[in-house]
Design a protein around this motif. Structure first.
Motif, PDB file in Angstrom:
ATOM      1  N   ARG A 111      -3.206 -31.680  35.753  1.00 21.92           N
ATOM      2  CA  ARG A 111      -2.950 -33.021  36.345  1.00 21.92           C
ATOM      3  C   ARG A 111      -2.268 -33.966  35.495  1.00 21.92           C
ATOM      4  O   ARG A 111      -1.521 -34.849  35.893  1.00 21.92           O
ATOM      5  CB  ARG A 111      -4.105 -33.611  36.965  1.00 21.92           C
ATOM      6  N   CYS A 124       1.397 -33.039  35.692  1.00 22.97           N
ATOM      7  CA  CYS A 124       2.026 -33.371  36.846  1.00 22.97           C
ATOM      8  C   CYS A 124       2.432 -34.675  36.810  1.00 22.97           C
ATOM      9  O   CYS A 124       3.428 -35.064  37.216  1.00 22.97           O
ATOM     10  CB  CYS A 124       0.789 -32.884  37.813  1.00 22.97           C
ATOM     11  N   ARG A 138       5.741 -36.068  37.630  1.00 28.26           N
ATOM     12  CA  ARG A 138       5.920 -37.429  38.641  1.00 28.26           C
ATOM     13  C   ARG A 138       6.678 -38.577  38.119  1.00 28.26           C
ATOM     14  O   ARG A 138       7.440 -39.263  38.734  1.00 28.26           O
ATOM     15  CB  ARG A 138       4.427 -37.662  39.006  1.00 28.26           C
ATOM     16  N   PRO A 188       0.738 -27.570  37.790  1.00 29.60           N
ATOM     17  CA  PRO A 188       1.409 -28.849  37.818  1.00 29.60           C
ATOM     18  C   PRO A 188       2.374 -29.029  38.980  1.00 29.60           C
ATOM     19  O   PRO A 188       2.299 -30.147  39.576  1.00 29.60           O
ATOM     20  CB  PRO A 188       1.922 -29.282  36.481  1.00 29.60           C
ATOM     21  N   ILE A 189       3.063 -28.349  38.931  1.00 28.90           N
ATOM     22  CA  ILE A 189       4.087 -28.423  40.088  1.00 28.90           C
ATOM     23  C   ILE A 189       3.648 -28.260  41.457  1.00 28.90           C
ATOM     24  O   ILE A 189       4.085 -29.073  42.441  1.00 28.90           O
ATOM     25  CB  ILE A 189       5.308 -27.310  39.753  1.00 28.90           C
ATOM     26  N   LEU A 194       0.918 -29.468  42.377  1.00 26.57           N
ATOM     27  CA  LEU A 194       0.385 -30.762  42.476  1.00 26.57           C
ATOM     28  C   LEU A 194       1.335 -31.987  43.264  1.00 26.57           C
ATOM     29  O   LEU A 194       0.774 -32.812  43.567  1.00 26.57           O
ATOM     30  CB  LEU A 194      -0.466 -30.997  41.447  1.00 26.57           C
ATOM     31  N   LEU A 195       2.604 -31.548  43.004  1.00 22.95           N
ATOM     32  CA  LEU A 195       3.369 -32.744  43.636  1.00 22.95           C
ATOM     33  C   LEU A 195       3.662 -32.632  44.876  1.00 22.95           C
ATOM     34  O   LEU A 195       3.270 -31.643  45.409  1.00 22.95           O
ATOM     35  CB  LEU A 195       4.899 -32.190  42.750  1.00 22.95           C
ATOM     36  N   HIS A 221       8.545 -32.695  44.495  1.00 20.12           N
ATOM     37  CA  HIS A 221       8.970 -31.321  44.448  1.00 20.12           C
ATOM     38  C   HIS A 221      10.456 -31.166  44.429  1.00 20.12           C
ATOM     39  O   HIS A 221      11.357 -30.961  43.536  1.00 20.12           O
ATOM     40  CB  HIS A 221       8.449 -30.322  44.935  1.00 20.12           C
TER      41      HIS A 221
END
Length: 110
Positions: free
Chosen positions: A15, A18, A22, A91-92, A94-95, A100
């Motif tokens: 996170r 991420c 973000r 992490p990707i 979680l986008l 993304h």
């Protein structure tokens, strides 16, 4: 997010990585390419970027943003896909869909 970091000496959480990605999608942080080749030239392989001192390796799967392979923070903290959070959460993953797509567009533009 506050100043509390989930990492101590070494391990980053998915996170945390991420959140850095973000912030790139919302243009709060600047991303530059460290790989010699462009996103299109790599096509299938690792694409390495820097986000204000964070070194992030992202896997390009046939011109599609796939997953984060590894991240090293400016203070030396590390997250890697193999030793990542339970069930290989990266992490990707979680986008949001929009984040993304935006990140993929930004990677292709580098």
């Amino acid at each position: 997010m506050g100043s509390v970091s989930g990492s101590t000496a070494g391990e980053l959480l998915a996170r945390e990585v991420c959140q850095v990605l973000r912030e790139v999608t919302f243009e709060r942080r600047t991303m530059t390419k460290l790989s010699q080749a462009s996103w299109d030239e790599i096509y299938a392989g690792h694409f390495v970027v820097s986000v204000e001192g964070w070194r992030i390796s992202i896997y390009n799967n046939c011109d599609t943003l796939d997953y984060c392979e590894e991240c090293v923070s400016p203070d030396g903290g590390r997250w890697s896909f193999g030793a990542g959070d339970r069930f290989g959460t990266d992490p990707i993953a979680l986008l949001s869909t929009w984040e993304h797509q935006t990140l993929e567009r930004l990677l292709k533009a580098l």
